[in-house]
Each structure stands twice: as C-alpha cells, then as structure tokens.
Design a protein around this motif. Structure first.
Motif, PDB file in Angstrom:
ATOM      1  N   GLY A 123       0.809  -1.215   0.000  1.00 57.10           N
ATOM      2  CA  GLY A 123       0.000   0.000   0.000  1.00 57.10           C
ATOM      3  C   GLY A 123       0.841   1.263   0.000  1.00 57.10           C
ATOM      4  N   SER A 124       0.195   2.375  -0.240  1.00 55.43           N
ATOM      5  CA  SER A 124       0.880   3.666  -0.203  1.00 55.43           C
ATOM      6  C   SER A 124       0.991   4.140   1.243  1.00 55.43           C
ATOM      7  N   PRO A 125       1.898   5.098   1.525  1.00 57.44           N
ATOM      8  CA  PRO A 125       2.012   5.634   2.886  1.00 57.44           C
ATOM      9  C   PRO A 125       0.696   6.212   3.402  1.00 57.44           C
ATOM     10  N   LEU A 126      -0.094   6.846   2.516  1.00 55.78           N
ATOM     11  CA  LEU A 126      -1.370   7.411   2.946  1.00 55.78           C
ATOM     12  C   LEU A 126      -2.349   6.309   3.340  1.00 55.78           C
ATOM     13  N   GLN A 127      -2.394   5.245   2.540  1.00 53.02           N
ATOM     14  CA  GLN A 127      -3.248   4.109   2.892  1.00 53.02           C
ATOM     15  C   GLN A 127      -2.805   3.497   4.222  1.00 53.02           C
ATOM     16  N   ALA A 128      -1.491   3.373   4.382  1.00 51.97           N
ATOM     17  CA  ALA A 128      -0.962   2.792   5.619  1.00 51.97           C
ATOM     18  C   ALA A 128      -1.306   3.664   6.818  1.00 51.97           C
ATOM     19  N   ALA A 129      -1.237   4.988   6.656  1.00 48.52           N
ATOM     20  CA  ALA A 129      -1.560   5.908   7.749  1.00 48.52           C
ATOM     21  C   ALA A 129      -3.021   5.779   8.143  1.00 48.52           C
ATOM     22  N   ILE A 130      -3.888   5.663   7.140  1.00 49.19           N
ATOM     23  CA  ILE A 130      -5.319   5.486   7.416  1.00 49.19           C
ATOM     24  C   ILE A 130      -5.557   4.180   8.163  1.00 49.19           C
ATOM     25  N   MET A 131      -4.889   3.152   7.723  1.00 50.45           N
ATOM     26  CA  MET A 131      -5.041   1.852   8.362  1.00 50.45           C
ATOM     27  C   MET A 131      -4.628   1.910   9.834  1.00 50.45           C
ATOM     28  N   VAL A 132      -3.448   2.471  10.082  1.00 45.06           N
ATOM     29  CA  VAL A 132      -2.928   2.559  11.452  1.00 45.06           C
ATOM     30  C   VAL A 132      -3.849   3.411  12.327  1.00 45.06           C
ATOM     31  N   ALA A 133      -4.385   4.479  11.748  1.00 45.19           N
ATOM     32  CA  ALA A 133      -5.236   5.403  12.511  1.00 45.19           C
ATOM     33  C   ALA A 133      -6.500   4.738  13.036  1.00 45.19           C
ATOM     34  N   SER A 167       0.560  -0.431  17.098  1.00 43.51           N
ATOM     35  CA  SER A 167       1.982  -0.429  17.443  1.00 43.51           C
ATOM     36  C   SER A 167       2.714  -1.562  16.742  1.00 43.51           C
ATOM     37  N   LEU A 168       2.050  -2.725  16.624  1.00 45.62           N
ATOM     38  CA  LEU A 168       2.646  -3.845  15.902  1.00 45.62           C
ATOM     39  C   LEU A 168       2.797  -3.523  14.422  1.00 45.62           C
ATOM     40  N   ALA A 169       1.746  -2.903  13.865  1.00 48.53           N
ATOM     41  CA  ALA A 169       1.783  -2.528  12.448  1.00 48.53           C
ATOM     42  C   ALA A 169       2.934  -1.567  12.180  1.00 48.53           C
ATOM     43  N   LEU A 170       3.119  -0.588  13.054  1.00 49.73           N
ATOM     44  CA  LEU A 170       4.214   0.376  12.897  1.00 49.73           C
ATOM     45  C   LEU A 170       5.579  -0.304  13.043  1.00 49.73           C
ATOM     46  N   ALA A 171       5.648  -1.245  13.972  1.00 51.03           N
ATOM     47  CA  ALA A 171       6.924  -1.921  14.232  1.00 51.03           C
ATOM     48  C   ALA A 171       7.393  -2.718  13.022  1.00 51.03           C
ATOM     49  N   TYR A 172       6.440  -3.341  12.296  1.00 49.18           N
ATOM     50  CA  TYR A 172       6.804  -4.174  11.157  1.00 49.18           C
ATOM     51  C   TYR A 172       6.825  -3.402   9.838  1.00 49.18           C
ATOM     52  N   MET A 173       6.479  -2.136   9.896  1.00 53.00           N
ATOM     53  CA  MET A 173       6.410  -1.324   8.683  1.00 53.00           C
ATOM     54  C   MET A 173       7.815  -0.996   8.177  1.00 53.00           C
ATOM     55  N   PRO A 174       8.024  -1.008   6.848  1.00 52.16           N
ATOM     56  CA  PRO A 174       9.328  -0.604   6.303  1.00 52.16           C
ATOM     57  C   PRO A 174       9.700   0.792   6.802  1.00 52.16           C
ATOM     58  N   GLU A 175      10.975   1.009   7.084  1.00 53.34           N
ATOM     59  CA  GLU A 175      11.413   2.260   7.695  1.00 53.34           C
ATOM     60  C   GLU A 175      11.060   3.492   6.865  1.00 53.34           C
ATOM     61  N   TYR A 176      11.203   3.376   5.526  1.00 58.09           N
ATOM     62  CA  TYR A 176      10.907   4.541   4.683  1.00 58.09           C
ATOM     63  C   TYR A 176       9.439   4.936   4.789  1.00 58.09           C
ATOM     64  N   MET A 177       8.553   3.936   4.967  1.00 53.75           N
ATOM     65  CA  MET A 177       7.127   4.207   5.076  1.00 53.75           C
ATOM     66  C   MET A 177       6.767   4.634   6.500  1.00 53.75           C
ATOM     67  N   GLN A 178       7.473   4.076   7.460  1.00 57.93           N
ATOM     68  CA  GLN A 178       7.214   4.368   8.867  1.00 57.93           C
ATOM     69  C   GLN A 178       7.312   5.865   9.150  1.00 57.93           C
ATOM     70  N   ARG A 179       8.362   6.493   8.598  1.00 62.31           N
ATOM     71  CA  ARG A 179       8.542   7.939   8.812  1.00 62.31           C
ATOM     72  C   ARG A 179       7.374   8.741   8.259  1.00 62.31           C
ATOM     73  N   SER A 180       6.926   8.400   7.044  1.00 62.81           N
ATOM     74  CA  SER A 180       5.814   9.116   6.408  1.00 62.81           C
ATOM     75  C   SER A 180       4.517   8.936   7.188  1.00 62.81           C
ATOM     76  N   ILE A 223       4.128   8.133  10.439  1.00 61.98           N
ATOM     77  CA  ILE A 223       4.191   8.814  11.735  1.00 61.98           C
ATOM     78  C   ILE A 223       3.986  10.318  11.557  1.00 61.98           C
ATOM     79  N   THR A 224       4.587  10.875  10.500  1.00 60.18           N
ATOM     80  CA  THR A 224       4.425  12.306  10.218  1.00 60.18           C
ATOM     81  C   THR A 224       2.962  12.632   9.921  1.00 60.18           C
ATOM     82  N   ALA A 225       2.323  11.775   9.102  1.00 62.65           N
ATOM     83  CA  ALA A 225       0.916  11.998   8.753  1.00 62.65           C
ATOM     84  C   ALA A 225       0.018  11.912   9.984  1.00 62.65           C
TER      85      ALA A 225
END
Length: 244
Positions: free
Chosen positions: A34-44, A52-65, A67-69
C-alpha cells in the motif's frame, strides 16, 4: 447534500471498520504494497496494540511518512478518503483470500516421508535445528524416528532378536563410533566368547572407520530395527504411535 454526506460517512465507517477488524497477517502484508497514505489510514483506525505492531513491522521509509501523517492529522476531502479506505479494504480482502487459497509447502510437514531419502547427517542437522527453533515439533518428529541408538530402548530379548539379523562384521563396523553404553548392551546379549571377539574386531576396524563409514552401516541397522518393529517381532517403546 446532507443525505449524500451521511451516505459517504456511512461508507467510510464501513471501510474503516473492515480495516480495523482484518487479521494482523494480511495487514502486515498490505504495508508492503500500500501507499504511505493508505498505511496511515489503516494505522489510525486500529486499536493501539495492533497499531503499534503494524508500525513496528512497517518498512522504515514508510514508517517515517506514516508517523508524520498521524502527527499532523490526515487532512483529505471526505470522498477521497472514502475511495482510499475502499481501496485499502479491497486490498486486505484480497490478501485474506490469497492466504486462504495458498497451499502450504512446508518441508517439515512431510519430514517423515523424506527421512528414508536423507542421510543420517542431514537428519541430525535438521533435528538439531528443530530442537532450537521448534521444540514441540522436534519432540513430535524425534519420537517417530527409528535410529541405531534405539537399541538402548530395546529389552534384552529384542536385542538378541535384532542380532540374529545383523551380520557380525557389519555390527562391528557400526559400533566403532557408538557410545560405550550401547556397546556394552550389545555385548551383554552375546556369549562371552562372541563379546570378546566383537571387542577385538572393533579395535581392528577402528583405523578403517573413514573407509567403512560406521554411520552408513548404523543406518542399515536402523532399517532392520524398523522392519522388525513393523513386523511386530520387536517392540520399540514410543510416545508416538507411528515410527519411521
């Protein structure tokens, strides 16, 4: 206008609910596609522990985006948010469908069937790995194996029955690398004269161990133990009903 907004909010709520209740496995797989925006919506829309588990396993490049969102809030038009949530839900449903239809190809599932085709060293290596990583699976597999060392489990009558099936020279070669208690058990079930001859033959063949390959001969004797056990001519005490 209010009616359309109400329908839109209802659809969005359904999509977000589907995302929040999806199993963790498909959710994590989704993070890689998924895209970072989709991932942010999912986590939210996940519960804190799951998020927290989803964030922990998320690729680092996506994790930053992501968390910022989340820190700044996700500000997009409602209809765009609904379409993104719908796409995320569809992707997750496909992930779950693929997981159900996926055939499990696991070496360990068919381990018992493969054992006759593996050499003793390979079997030992796999068992050592299982013992460290999957103790329960190790016990299950180990308890179903027949090995040369299982002679230690046999009673004296069954040891004597086995010795009738094993050529003397083959037995001596197999005992070159065997532990002392096993050697003693074998000799205890022979006449004193045969036990003395066996001891002398083992010493004579010891220097030839690299040529005679004791482990290979031990495998042959293990096959004999298995054959006799299946014919119910000897009994191997087992926790498992099946032996291989």
């Amino acid at each position: 206008m209010e009616e359309e907004r109400g329908k839109l909010n209802e659809k969005l709520s359904m999509h977000l609910n589907a995302i929040s209740t999806a199993p963790l496995g498909p959710l994590l797989s989704f993070l890689y596609s998924g895209s970072p925006l989709q991932a942010a919506i999912m986590v939210a829309c996940l519960e804190p522990e799951k998020a927290s588990l989803a964030l922990a396993y998320m690729p680092e490049y996506m994790q930053r985006s992501v968390i910022t969102a989340l820190a700044h809030g996700i500000r997009v038009p409602a209809d765009v948010l609904e379409r993104i949530a719908a796409d995320a839900e569809e992707t997750l449903q496909q992930e779950q469908s693929d997981e159900i239809q996926r055939i499990s190809v696991s070496f360990m599932e068919d381990f018992q069937e493969l054992i006759p085709h593996l050499n003793r060293r390979t079997v030992k290596s796999i068992l050592e790995l299982l013992k460290k990583t999957e103790p329960e699976r190790y016990e299950e597999v180990h308890s179903s194996l027949v090995t040369f060392e299982d002679i230690m489990l046999l009673d004296d009558r069954d040891v004597q029955r086995l010795l009738k099936e094993v050529p003397f020279q083959q037995l001596a070669s197999a005992l070159i690398s065997a532990p002392e208690p096993l050697k003693e058990k074998i000799k205890r079930n022979m006449s004193k004269r045969m036990a003395a001859r066996l001891e002398e033959t083992i010493k004579t063949q010891d220097w030839m161990s690299s040529v005679t390959n004791p482990e290979k001969i031990q495998d042959r004797i293990a096959d004999t133990i298995l054959r006799l056990a299946k014919a119910e001519e000897i009994i191997i005490p087992r926790n498992s009903d099946s032996i291989v």
